[in-house]
Design an enzyme around this catalytic site. Structure first.
Site, mmCIF file in Angstrom:
data_model
loop_
_atom_site.group_PDB
_atom_site.id
_atom_site.type_symbol
_atom_site.label_atom_id
_atom_site.label_comp_id
_atom_site.label_asym_id
_atom_site.label_seq_id
_atom_site.Cartn_x
_atom_site.Cartn_y
_atom_site.Cartn_z
ATOM 1 N N SER A 65 0.855 -1.199 0.000
ATOM 2 C CA SER A 65 0.000 0.000 0.000
ATOM 3 C C SER A 65 0.885 1.241 0.000
ATOM 4 C CB SER A 65 -0.872 0.017 1.265
ATOM 5 O OG SER A 65 -1.524 1.269 1.419
ATOM 6 N N TYR A 124 -1.147 -0.779 10.535
ATOM 7 C CA TYR A 124 -1.267 -1.086 9.103
ATOM 8 C C TYR A 124 -0.034 -0.597 8.336
ATOM 9 C CZ TYR A 124 -3.438 -1.290 4.443
ATOM 10 O OH TYR A 124 -3.722 -1.560 3.117
HETATM 11 N N1 LIG Z 1 -8.906 -0.814 -0.230
HETATM 12 C C1 LIG Z 1 -7.858 -0.012 -0.205
HETATM 13 O O1 LIG Z 1 -8.004 1.231 -0.218
HETATM 14 C C2 LIG Z 1 -6.457 -0.567 -0.194
HETATM 15 C C3 LIG Z 1 -5.397 0.346 -0.351
HETATM 16 C C4 LIG Z 1 -4.099 -0.138 -0.348
HETATM 17 C C5 LIG Z 1 -3.858 -1.493 -0.201
HETATM 18 N N2 LIG Z 1 -4.900 -2.352 -0.040
HETATM 19 C C6 LIG Z 1 -4.583 -3.767 0.126
HETATM 20 O O2 LIG Z 1 -5.276 -4.526 -0.838
HETATM 21 C C7 LIG Z 1 -5.494 -5.840 -0.333
HETATM 22 C C8 LIG Z 1 -6.969 -6.203 -0.531
HETATM 23 O O3 LIG Z 1 -7.741 -5.334 0.277
HETATM 24 P P1 LIG Z 1 -9.249 -4.936 -0.070
HETATM 25 O O4 LIG Z 1 -9.317 -3.479 -0.043
HETATM 26 O O5 LIG Z 1 -9.722 -5.680 -1.254
HETATM 27 O O6 LIG Z 1 -9.973 -5.440 1.257
HETATM 28 P P2 LIG Z 1 -11.073 -6.548 1.540
HETATM 29 O O7 LIG Z 1 -12.218 -6.416 0.599
HETATM 30 O O8 LIG Z 1 -11.328 -6.492 2.998
HETATM 31 O O9 LIG Z 1 -10.312 -7.910 1.163
HETATM 32 C C9 LIG Z 1 -9.374 -8.482 1.998
HETATM 33 C C10 LIG Z 1 -9.250 -9.931 1.563
HETATM 34 O O10 LIG Z 1 -8.261 -10.566 2.385
HETATM 35 C C11 LIG Z 1 -8.829 -11.763 2.918
HETATM 36 N N3 LIG Z 1 -8.212 -12.070 4.190
HETATM 37 C C12 LIG Z 1 -8.173 -11.311 5.314
HETATM 38 N N4 LIG Z 1 -7.546 -11.964 6.304
HETATM 39 C C13 LIG Z 1 -7.191 -13.175 5.780
HETATM 40 C C14 LIG Z 1 -6.534 -14.304 6.309
HETATM 41 N N5 LIG Z 1 -6.118 -14.343 7.581
HETATM 42 N N6 LIG Z 1 -6.325 -15.368 5.500
HETATM 43 C C15 LIG Z 1 -6.751 -15.357 4.219
HETATM 44 N N7 LIG Z 1 -7.389 -14.310 3.660
HETATM 45 C C16 LIG Z 1 -7.602 -13.245 4.443
HETATM 46 C C17 LIG Z 1 -10.331 -11.469 3.016
HETATM 47 O O11 LIG Z 1 -11.108 -12.646 2.968
HETATM 48 P P3 LIG Z 1 -11.694 -13.457 4.212
HETATM 49 O O12 LIG Z 1 -12.207 -12.470 5.207
HETATM 50 O O13 LIG Z 1 -12.754 -14.313 3.561
HETATM 51 O O14 LIG Z 1 -10.562 -14.282 4.726
HETATM 52 C C18 LIG Z 1 -10.536 -10.704 1.726
HETATM 53 O O15 LIG Z 1 -10.688 -11.602 0.636
HETATM 54 C C19 LIG Z 1 -5.037 -5.826 1.121
HETATM 55 O O16 LIG Z 1 -3.737 -6.359 1.239
HETATM 56 C C20 LIG Z 1 -5.044 -4.345 1.456
HETATM 57 O O17 LIG Z 1 -4.149 -4.039 2.510
HETATM 58 C C21 LIG Z 1 -6.191 -1.935 -0.034
#
Ligand SMILES: NC(=O)c1ccc[n+]([C@@H]2O[C@H](COP(=O)([O-])OP(=O)(O)OC[C@H]3O[C@@H](n4cnc5c(N)ncnc54)[C@H](OP(=O)(O)O)[C@@H]3O)[C@@H](O)[C@H]2O)c1
Length: 259
Positions: free
Chosen positions: A135, A148
């Site tokens: 990120s 984070y």
């Molecule tokens: N959204 C943003 O603005 C943003 C910005 C920068 C970076 N990111 C990064 O992008 C990635 C995806 O985030 P997102 O925004 O799409 O969030 P999200 O919709 O909450 O997705 C997170 C995913 O990670 C899975 N997950 C969480 N804990 C886990 C575990 N212990 N084992 C296996 N799977 C796990 C969740 O599935 P389950 O709950 O089913 O396990 C879900 O599929 C993350 O690494 C996040 O830090 C997001």
């Protein structure tokens, strides 16, 4: 690289960026396997056209076994996208070491376990690709994002180290640094999220970046420019800015949550 026909594993693909990326990659002709903890949501995303391998990436042995299951399902593996992640705001009072540990378990050790599940076989094959989703929050420390940002900074550094280690062995390492993306992770944030984009737009940019062999895939462009500038600001200037944000309550945001 050619995505059409590539065998790709995406973790954290039950929702958000991972789900959108899995669909985008499948649309581009890749053979996709998806993982997360929620088997039901994974099945919905897969819609019968992806292999589903539920796993909690904080469980080292289960993640290594999941890597083997993915290779069996896809007949091998060309790319692993380490996308599983979690976010909660951190509060300095009361201090919550457990929340910090939970973040590192998913955002750092989850990626490390997934690397262990794929890198040994890639080394044997002399080919492969590891794509880590960190990120722009990992560029600098931010109030409310202590747990984070520290984890994402560690992941950025880890991926950069590995890029050098693995390049001579034929393995490509790419770092994805998104700005704000509209997902379950951000939908409870109550602070400003400039330049926020959809998960589908993020997925298209990530897929393009993988195909174009970019070492770092950072987006959207205005956020990338802003955060690259922020990254080189003197510590004194960044401290003044972040302290002012904290005074005005422009940090933290979501109520605490884990998982
Ligand atoms: N959204 C943003 O603005 C943003 C910005 C920068 C970076 N990111 C990064 O992008 C990635 C995806 O985030 P997102 O925004 O799409 O969030 P999200 O919709 O909450 O997705 C997170 C995913 O990670 C899975 N997950 C969480 N804990 C886990 C575990 N212990 N084992 C296996 N799977 C796990 C969740 O599935 P389950 O709950 O089913 O396990 C879900 O599929 C993350 O690494 C996040 O830090 C997001």
């Amino acid at each position: 690289m050619e995505l059409d026909g590539a065998r790709i594993w995406v973790t954290g693909a039950s929702t958000g960026i991972g789900a959108a990326l899995a669909r985008e990659l499948a649309d581009r002709g890749a053979h996709v396997a998806i993982s997360a903890r929620s088997a039901d949501q994974l099945a919905e995303v897969a819609a019968g056209r992806m292999a589903v391998v539920p796993v909690d990436v904080t469980d080292r042995a289960a993640t290594v076994a999941a890597g083997q299951a993915v290779r069996e399902a896809l007949g091998g593996l060309d790319v692993a996208v380490l996308n599983a992640g979690t976010w909660s705001s951190f509060h300095v009072e009361p201090w919550d070491s457990q929340l910090f540990a939970d973040h590192l378990q998913v955002n750092v050790m989850g990626a490390v376990h997934t690397m262990e599940a794929v890198v040994p076989q890639m080394l044997s094959a002399g080919a492969g690709r590891v794509v880590g989703v960190a990120s722009v929050a990992g560029y600098r420390g931010m109030p409310g994002s202590e747990a984070y940002s520290a984890g994402k900074a560690a992941l950025i550094n880890l991926l950069e180290s590995l890029r050098g280690s693995l390049a001579p062995r034929g393995i490509v390492v790419q770092t994805v640094n998104p700005g704000f993306v509209a997902t379950r992770m951000t939908d409870r944030n109550r602070f400003p999220m400039p330049f926020k984009i959809s998960a589908e737009a993020a997925a298209r940019t990530i897929a393009d970046g993988i195909a174009r062999d970019r070492a770092e895939i950072v987006f959207p462009l205005p956020m990338a420019v802003l955060m690259k500038v922020v990254r080189v600001l003197p510590v004194r200037v960044w401290t003044a800015l972040t302290a002012s944000m904290a005074r005005r309550g422009l940090h933290g945001g979501p109520e605490r949550r884990r998982g």
